[in-house]
Design a protein around this motif. Structure first.
Motif, PDB file in Angstrom:
ATOM      1  N   VAL A 196       0.862  -1.174   0.000  1.00  0.00           N
ATOM      2  CA  VAL A 196       0.000   0.000   0.000  1.00  0.00           C
ATOM      3  C   VAL A 196       0.903   1.230   0.000  1.00  0.00           C
ATOM      4  O   VAL A 196       1.652   1.463   0.957  1.00  0.00           O
ATOM      5  N   VAL A 197       0.854   1.993  -1.069  1.00  0.00           N
ATOM      6  CA  VAL A 197       1.731   3.154  -1.203  1.00  0.00           C
ATOM      7  C   VAL A 197       0.922   4.341  -1.680  1.00  0.00           C
ATOM      8  O   VAL A 197       0.204   4.260  -2.679  1.00  0.00           O
ATOM      9  N   ASP A 198       1.009   5.433  -0.930  1.00  0.00           N
ATOM     10  CA  ASP A 198       0.289   6.660  -1.267  1.00  0.00           C
ATOM     11  C   ASP A 198       0.947   7.797  -0.497  1.00  0.00           C
ATOM     12  O   ASP A 198       1.143   7.687   0.717  1.00  0.00           O
ATOM     13  N   ASP A 199       1.281   8.881  -1.175  1.00  0.00           N
ATOM     14  CA  ASP A 199       1.966   9.996  -0.510  1.00  0.00           C
ATOM     15  C   ASP A 199       1.167  10.539   0.667  1.00  0.00           C
ATOM     16  O   ASP A 199       1.749  11.056   1.641  1.00  0.00           O
ATOM     17  N   ALA A 200      -0.139  10.436   0.621  1.00  0.00           N
ATOM     18  CA  ALA A 200      -0.980  10.986   1.677  1.00  0.00           C
ATOM     19  C   ALA A 200      -0.807  10.253   3.002  1.00  0.00           C
ATOM     20  O   ALA A 200      -1.169  10.784   4.062  1.00  0.00           O
ATOM     21  N   ILE A 201      -0.275   9.039   2.974  1.00  0.00           N
ATOM     22  CA  ILE A 201      -0.142   8.236   4.197  1.00  0.00           C
ATOM     23  C   ILE A 201       1.001   8.742   5.086  1.00  0.00           C
ATOM     24  O   ILE A 201       1.018   8.493   6.296  1.00  0.00           O
ATOM     25  N   ALA A 202       1.949   9.466   4.527  1.00  0.00           N
ATOM     26  CA  ALA A 202       3.112   9.931   5.292  1.00  0.00           C
ATOM     27  C   ALA A 202       2.672  10.686   6.542  1.00  0.00           C
ATOM     28  O   ALA A 202       1.777  11.529   6.498  1.00  0.00           O
ATOM     29  N   GLY A 203       3.297  10.373   7.670  1.00  0.00           N
ATOM     30  CA  GLY A 203       2.976  11.039   8.928  1.00  0.00           C
ATOM     31  C   GLY A 203       1.846  10.402   9.701  1.00  0.00           C
ATOM     32  O   GLY A 203       1.449  10.912  10.752  1.00  0.00           O
ATOM     33  N   SER A 204       1.319   9.276   9.221  1.00  0.00           N
ATOM     34  CA  SER A 204       0.218   8.606   9.921  1.00  0.00           C
ATOM     35  C   SER A 204       0.680   8.051  11.264  1.00  0.00           C
ATOM     36  O   SER A 204       1.817   7.598  11.406  1.00  0.00           O
TER      37      SER A 204
END
Length: 259
Positions: free
Chosen positions: A85-93
């Motif tokens: 699962v890769v998506d830039d929006a996930i960073a910092g979760s």
């Protein structure tokens, strides 16, 4: 038996790790990244169960593009396939929002067990198994040092400070393991070559039915608000014994509230 193993790419704990200056999250781009150490024990546990009962092992990871390096290394140990699962929006979760992503990736998949390491070296919160169990509505057996499967039931010995506890549940179930569970196998040359051809399914947030505002730093339930470098280690206090060494030692221990 179908087993999914959660794998996380983390900065190498044997090397210096730093935080980003803008948001105090772990600086992963400049770090030497590796498979989370205890996740390798989870992989080994999964492979041993499949060797005993038959079935297949699928890896599941949430991470940036470069997490593919750790996926291929993990596949070389013997698992059959991987989901990334890769998506830039996930960073910092945070752990809570990461568990939402993992649960969404697992929701429509068939599995008997989901195995994971008891903690990650970059977070150490030890709650992912319990969070996934709550989200998916299945039992979560944490801290296992031994896993036994009998039909549709799984039994684990949970490691404690005083010994161990025995826990049992019906499958499907989530199980987290400690590094005392086994010794992970080394990838063979054959395994390394085979890993290059094993399927890796790539998913985005939209594929999971999630939106960007549900994850990332803005949706995190916790955040680091400040950080300071660890102060240098102070020199010890030396006492020259000229007949009063015992008294000086007692005074020092008393001043530090040891006695």
């Amino acid at each position: 038996m179908k087993i999914v193993v959660l794998v996380k790419q983390v900065p190498d704990s044997s090397l210096d790790r730093t935080l980003r200056s803008d948001d105090f999250t772990v600086d992963r781009e400049s770090a030497s990244n590796v498979i989370n150490e205890i996740d390798e024990n989870a992989i080994e546990a999964a492979l041993a169960l499949v060797e005993e009962h038959g079935g297949d092992v699928t890896l599941l990871t949430v991470g940036p593009d470069h997490a593919t390096e750790s996926i291929r290394k993990a596949l070389s140990m013997g698992p059959d396939a991987a989901i990334h699962v890769v998506d830039d929006a996930i960073a910092g979760s945070c752990a809570v929002t990461t568990s939402k992503v993992l649960a969404a990736a697992l929701a429509n998949r068939e599995y008997d067990l989901v195995l994971c390491g008891a903690e990650s070296t970059d977070g150490g919160v030890q709650v992912m198994a319990q969070m996934l169990g709550a989200r998916l509505g299945v039992a979560a057996l944490s801290g296992a040092r031994k896993i036994t499967v009998d039909g549709a039931n799984v039994t684990v010995e949970r490691q404690t400070d005083d010994g161990f506890q025995t826990l049992a549940a019906a499958t499907p179930a989530i199980v987290s393991v400690w590094d005392s569970a086994n010794t992970p196998r080394y990838p063979s040359l054959k395994g390394i070559m085979a890993a290059k051809r094993k399927p890796v399914e790539t998913l985005s947030l939209s594929d999971l039915g999630l939106s960007a505002d549900e994850v990332g730093a803005s949706a995190a339930t916790s955040a680091v608000v400040s950080a300071e470098p660890r102060p240098p280690r102070a020199a010890g206090q030396r006492v020259t014994d000229e007949g009063e060494g015992g008294v000086a030692l007692a005074q020092f221990l008393a001043s530090e509230k040891f006695v």
